[in-house]
Design a protein around this motif. Structure first.
Motif, PDB file in Angstrom:
ATOM      1  N   SER A   1       0.734  -1.034   0.030  1.00 10.49           N
ATOM      2  CA  SER A   1      -0.092  -0.064  -0.132  1.00 10.49           C
ATOM      3  C   SER A   1       0.874   1.288  -0.067  1.00 10.49           C
ATOM      4  O   SER A   1       0.439   2.271   0.113  1.00 10.49           O
ATOM      5  N   GLY A   2       2.123   1.088  -0.044  1.00 11.84           N
ATOM      6  CA  GLY A   2       2.852   2.262  -0.217  1.00 11.84           C
ATOM      7  C   GLY A   2       3.524   2.735   1.268  1.00 11.84           C
ATOM      8  O   GLY A   2       3.826   4.032   1.144  1.00 11.84           O
ATOM      9  N   THR A   3       3.319   1.831   2.121  1.00  9.50           N
ATOM     10  CA  THR A   3       3.682   2.676   3.516  1.00  9.50           C
ATOM     11  C   THR A   3       4.879   1.774   3.969  1.00  9.50           C
ATOM     12  O   THR A   3       5.029   0.378   3.602  1.00  9.50           O
ATOM     13  N   ASP A   4       5.445   2.037   5.149  1.00  9.11           N
ATOM     14  CA  ASP A   4       6.287   1.259   5.581  1.00  9.11           C
ATOM     15  C   ASP A   4       6.468   0.825   7.247  1.00  9.11           C
ATOM     16  O   ASP A   4       7.029   0.151   7.817  1.00  9.11           O
ATOM     17  N   GLN A   5       5.263   1.354   7.655  1.00  9.13           N
ATOM     18  CA  GLN A   5       4.989   0.927   8.912  1.00  9.13           C
ATOM     19  C   GLN A   5       3.906  -0.377   9.014  1.00  9.13           C
ATOM     20  O   GLN A   5       3.255  -0.522   8.131  1.00  9.13           O
TER      21      GLN A   5
ATOM     22  N   PRO B   1       1.546   1.512  16.024  1.00  6.59           N
ATOM     23  CA  PRO B   1       2.077   2.594  16.564  1.00  6.59           C
ATOM     24  C   PRO B   1       1.648   4.050  15.760  1.00  6.59           C
ATOM     25  O   PRO B   1       2.520   4.999  15.837  1.00  6.59           O
ATOM     26  N   LEU B   2       0.541   3.970  15.021  1.00  6.57           N
ATOM     27  CA  LEU B   2       0.165   5.117  14.234  1.00  6.57           C
ATOM     28  C   LEU B   2      -0.403   6.432  15.003  1.00  6.57           C
ATOM     29  O   LEU B   2      -1.029   6.145  15.927  1.00  6.57           O
ATOM     30  N   PRO B   3       0.232   7.410  14.601  1.00  7.05           N
ATOM     31  CA  PRO B   3      -0.326   8.584  15.645  1.00  7.05           C
ATOM     32  C   PRO B   3      -1.550   9.436  15.185  1.00  7.05           C
ATOM     33  O   PRO B   3      -1.624   9.829  14.101  1.00  7.05           O
ATOM     34  N   ILE B   4      -2.588   9.029  15.961  1.00  6.28           N
ATOM     35  CA  ILE B   4      -3.836   9.686  15.583  1.00  6.28           C
ATOM     36  C   ILE B   4      -4.557  10.203  16.966  1.00  6.28           C
ATOM     37  O   ILE B   4      -4.350   9.611  18.019  1.00  6.28           O
TER      38      ILE B   4
ATOM     39  N   PRO C   1       3.645  19.589  13.471  1.00  4.66           N
ATOM     40  CA  PRO C   1       4.944  19.703  14.241  1.00  4.66           C
ATOM     41  C   PRO C   1       5.238  21.242  14.981  1.00  4.66           C
ATOM     42  O   PRO C   1       4.615  22.096  14.422  1.00  4.66           O
ATOM     43  N   PRO C   2       5.535  20.963  16.130  1.00  5.05           N
ATOM     44  CA  PRO C   2       5.647  22.133  16.939  1.00  5.05           C
ATOM     45  C   PRO C   2       6.505  23.313  16.272  1.00  5.05           C
ATOM     46  O   PRO C   2       6.291  24.571  16.568  1.00  5.05           O
ATOM     47  N   ASP C   3       7.483  22.940  15.295  1.00  2.68           N
ATOM     48  CA  ASP C   3       8.283  23.953  14.814  1.00  2.68           C
ATOM     49  C   ASP C   3       7.632  24.468  13.376  1.00  2.68           C
ATOM     50  O   ASP C   3       8.125  25.165  12.708  1.00  2.68           O
ATOM     51  N   GLY C   4       6.421  23.667  13.093  1.00  2.00           N
ATOM     52  CA  GLY C   4       5.629  23.931  11.921  1.00  2.00           C
ATOM     53  C   GLY C   4       6.326  23.514  10.605  1.00  2.00           C
ATOM     54  O   GLY C   4       5.901  24.022   9.548  1.00  2.00           O
ATOM     55  N   ARG C   5       7.403  22.882  10.585  1.00  2.00           N
ATOM     56  CA  ARG C   5       7.974  22.379   9.424  1.00  2.00           C
ATOM     57  C   ARG C   5       7.736  20.677   9.383  1.00  2.00           C
ATOM     58  O   ARG C   5       8.207  20.132  10.406  1.00  2.00           O
ATOM     59  N   LEU C   6       7.215  20.364   8.217  1.00  2.00           N
ATOM     60  CA  LEU C   6       7.049  18.965   8.058  1.00  2.00           C
ATOM     61  C   LEU C   6       8.408  18.629   7.361  1.00  2.00           C
ATOM     62  O   LEU C   6       8.993  18.925   6.729  1.00  2.00           O
ATOM     63  N   ASP C   7       8.483  16.929   7.675  1.00  2.00           N
ATOM     64  CA  ASP C   7       9.398  16.359   7.187  1.00  2.00           C
ATOM     65  C   ASP C   7       8.855  14.867   6.627  1.00  2.00           C
ATOM     66  O   ASP C   7       7.750  14.745   6.356  1.00  2.00           O
ATOM     67  N   LEU C   8       9.995  14.186   6.140  1.00  4.48           N
ATOM     68  CA  LEU C   8       9.517  12.853   5.203  1.00  4.48           C
ATOM     69  C   LEU C   8       8.822  11.909   6.230  1.00  4.48           C
ATOM     70  O   LEU C   8       8.012  11.243   6.119  1.00  4.48           O
TER      71      LEU C   8
ATOM     72  N   ASN D   1       3.732   9.144   8.055  1.00  9.16           N
ATOM     73  CA  ASN D   1       2.908   9.083   8.811  1.00  9.16           C
ATOM     74  C   ASN D   1       1.460   9.181   8.295  1.00  9.16           C
ATOM     75  O   ASN D   1       0.474   8.492   8.651  1.00  9.16           O
ATOM     76  N   LEU D   2       1.389  10.231   7.559  1.00  2.00           N
ATOM     77  CA  LEU D   2       0.257  10.684   7.014  1.00  2.00           C
ATOM     78  C   LEU D   2      -0.396   9.534   6.029  1.00  2.00           C
ATOM     79  O   LEU D   2      -1.439   9.310   6.116  1.00  2.00           O
TER      80      LEU D   2
END
Length: 444
Positions: A3-7, A33-36, A41-48, A53-54
């Protein structure tokens, strides 16, 4: 298929697959372990990691969470932050993007071109994994039609916006004809957003429409490949009329009606006003409608697209003229799935997810469609069962397409359609142009 995820998927996710989530609400198990719910992010910066996770959460929630509980997965505040961040980037981009994957000579970058995905979340997730995620050495150009028809247009669009925010110079999102007020009100995306966000649905839908307005219209890759959702476009020239002599401060009036249709230039494309929800089919701003709605023809010349009621039909001679004039080798467009191609004698079907429509002296015209087993909801028992495809362009010239076909992820989670697919207009033809005007005015 992946499905294109690695978790790892929570154990409970598989039990809901195939269930009717819209009519049988379930208790949401603890997604470890999915964050729902997803947070910003606290610093407002998205990352990979945030994007991974999304994608994992959306994949899982599509099988376990009823649509009306979507805010428990992605709160509207997080939705707002993501759409705003992406919109700020998109609105600053030009109508026609110039993508130069070979600018950094130390890297051997490739470009992946993707056609219509139409809310088919699980197929998009597979495509991203199969092609390889966007990276410093892998560009993506998406050719529009992210929403409508499929049941997960919102998730699909948000995933692509997230990639745009994280990698703005590696991921490029073009506009399709379905990124409009009219199409989304007919083919399901509006109702999907209203269902998923409830009393905040109208707010969320307006935010999506505003984001649609910022999507660029076309791209030129490595100076060799032109991509757009529909295709080519007309020249919009204004002829000065004679003005009377002897008057001070006289104004020049223009005749905006061309005597005959001719191909437009990239300069004209760059000046078109794209920030309109429903491109007009008359007047002086026809280029956006042409780019989004036009289709190729086997007949020579340029003519109005009477089947759709908007845009153009262009023949092999026009493909040759366009390629030669701008020193290009390929035109990659999308816009036509298996249902549309079934009605187009002389053109290949969409069984493999792509067709080569024109082969001329200077190069080729390709139609690319990336939604397999399309549409998700079909009124007939016999499905098209087409494959989807994407194209890989590699250095040094980026003009020799490598076609990668793939089959649909199965089984899809069972959900209700957000539009009346049994009675709905097929293949976007026979448009109600009056409704297009009405919906555009209502949105403004």
């Amino acid at each position: 298929m992946s499905s294109g995820t690695d978790q790892d998927t929570p154990p409970s996710a598989s039990t809901a697959e195939g269930g009717d989530l819209s009519s049988n609400p379930i208790t949401i198990p603890l997604p470890i372990p999915l964050p729902i719910p997803l947070t910003w992010p606290p610093d407002g910066r998205l990352d990979l990691d945030w994007i991974r996770n999304l994608m994992s959460v959306f994949d899982w929630s599509s099988k376990n969470v009823p649509p009306s509980d979507f805010p428990s997965v992605l709160p509207v505040q997080i939705f707002d932050a993501l759409v705003l961040a992406a919109s700020k980037i998109l609105h600053k981009e030009p109508n026609c993007l110039r993508i130069d994957p070979d600018a950094d000579e130390s890297s051997a970058a490739e470009v992946v071109v993707v056609g219509d995905v139409h809310g088919q979340l699980h197929d998009l997730l597979f495509l991203l994994e199969d092609a390889g995620f966007p990276s410093e050495n892998r560009f993506f150009v998406f050719n529009g039609d992210y929403v409508d028809r499929g049941a997960w247009g919102l998730e699909t669009f948000l995933i692509l916006l997230a990639w745009k925010v994280v990698m703005p110079h590696r991921v490029y999102l073009l506009r399709g004809n379905h990124e409009s007020k009219y199409c989304t009100s007919v083919y399901g995306f509006e109702k999907e957003v209203l269902m998923k966000y409830g009393d905040k649905g109208k707010h969320a839908y307006r935010k999506c429409l505003g984001c649609f307005e910022g999507l660029p219209l076309a791209s030129i890759i490595a100076g060799r490949v032109y991509t757009a959702h529909g295709g080519l476009f007309r020249s919009i020239f204004m002829t000065p009329l004679k003005r009377s002599k002897g008057k001070k401060n006289r104004r020049i009036s223009f005749d905006s009606e061309p005597k005959r249709l001719t191909l437009g230039s990239l300069e004209e494309l760059s000046k078109a006003r794209r920030s309109i929800l429903d491109p007009p089919w008359e007047g002086t701003n026809l280029i956006p409608g042409d780019v989004l709605w036009s289709d190729p023809s086997m007949n020579p010349g340029l003519s109005p697209n009477k089947e759709r009621g908007i845009g153009l039909l262009w023949g092999p001679d026009c493909t040759e003229d366009f390629l030669k004039k701008f020193n290009l080798k390929l035109i990659i467009r999308s816009h036509e799935g298996p249902d549309a191609r079934e009605k187009r004698p002389g053109f290949g079907g969409m069984d493999e997810g792509y067709t080569i429509d024109h082969v001329v002296e200077s190069g080729k015209l390709i139609t690319l469609f990336s939604a397999p087993d399309y549409p998700q909801f079909q009124a007939t028992e016999e499905r098209y069962k087409n494959k989807g495809a994407y194209i890989v362009l590699k250095p040094p010239n980026f003009d020799c397409p490598i076609f990668q076909s793939f089959e649909a992820i199965a089984p899809r989670p069972q959900v209700h359609a957000y539009y009346d697919y049994e009675d709905c207009i097929d293949s976007d033809e026979e448009l109600d142009l009056t409704s297009m005007v009405t919906t555009s005015e209502e949105a403004s």
